[in-house]
Design an enzyme around this catalytic site. Structure first.
Site, PDB file in Angstrom:
ATOM      1  N   CYS A 229       1.032  -1.282  -0.030  1.00  0.00           N
ATOM      2  CA  CYS A 229       0.132   0.431   0.065  1.00  0.00           C
ATOM      3  C   CYS A 229       0.929   1.494  -0.387  1.00  0.00           C
ATOM      4  CB  CYS A 229      -0.663   0.302   1.097  1.00  0.00           C
ATOM      5  SG  CYS A 229      -0.235  -0.590   2.907  1.00  0.00           S
TER       6      CYS A 229
ATOM      7  N   HIS B  28      -2.906   0.029   6.857  1.00  0.00           N
ATOM      8  CA  HIS B  28      -2.812   0.514   5.372  1.00  0.00           C
ATOM      9  C   HIS B  28      -3.027   1.575   4.887  1.00  0.00           C
ATOM     10  CE1 HIS B  28      -5.091  -3.637   4.702  1.00  0.00           C
ATOM     11  NE2 HIS B  28      -5.753  -2.877   6.017  1.00  0.00           N
TER      12      HIS B  28
ATOM     13  N   SER C 161      -4.118  -2.916  -2.052  1.00  0.00           N
ATOM     14  CA  SER C 161      -4.693  -3.635  -0.786  1.00  0.00           C
ATOM     15  C   SER C 161      -4.943  -5.290  -1.111  1.00  0.00           C
ATOM     16  CB  SER C 161      -5.414  -3.643   0.846  1.00  0.00           C
ATOM     17  OG  SER C 161      -5.952  -4.434   1.439  1.00  0.00           O
TER      18      SER C 161
END
Length: 141
Positions: free
Chosen positions: A74, A109, A126
């Site tokens: 990410c 994330h 992701s």
């Protein structure tokens, strides 16, 4: 080497932008490009990433990611999203970091939240599709 038979991953084609293309379509092309990279499941980055070094560093790293085409996580997707949307002055871009929990395991994330006029969306990558791209259609962040 982590690649089977030393085969290199295919190099994704960077999107070309026609000024007449809608913002929604431009962002979709950026996301398709980011999604064309393999996801890096190793937990270790192939790139030297420093989020505190400014736009010049981010641009250098983004170009290296594009050239090398190694699997990304990410953070690398965020670098690509920022770099590829940098010339779009009417687009508000906000890096967002958050955590999710799956089977009692916590995962960090990062995405790039984007706002154009009165609509919000997001760019990123992701393991879970629900934690990355969001079409430019939401009224609220």
């Amino acid at each position: 080497s982590f690649f089977l038979c030393n085969a290199k991953p295919p190099i994704p084609q960077c999107p070309a932008f026609d000024p007449s293309v809608s913002m929604k379509r431009r962002l979709m092309k950026v996301q398709q490009y980011i999604s064309s990279f393999q996801y890096n499941h190793t937990g270790k980055s192939f790139f030297q990433l420093r989020r505190d070094r400014g736009m010049n560093h981010l641009s250098i790293v983004a170009k290296k990611i594009m050239r090398d085409a190694f699997p990304i996580q990410c953070v690398e997707a965020l670098f690509l999203a920022v770099y590829l949307t940098n010339g779009i002055t009417e687009l508000l871009r906000i890096p967002v970091s958050f955590k999710s929990v799956v089977d009692e395991n916590e995962h960090s994330h990062m995405i790039l939240a984007v706002r154009y006029r009165d609509r919000w969306g997001a760019l990123g990558i992701s393991r879970l599709k629900t934690l990355m791209y969001k079409e430019l259609k939401y009224n609220r962040f």
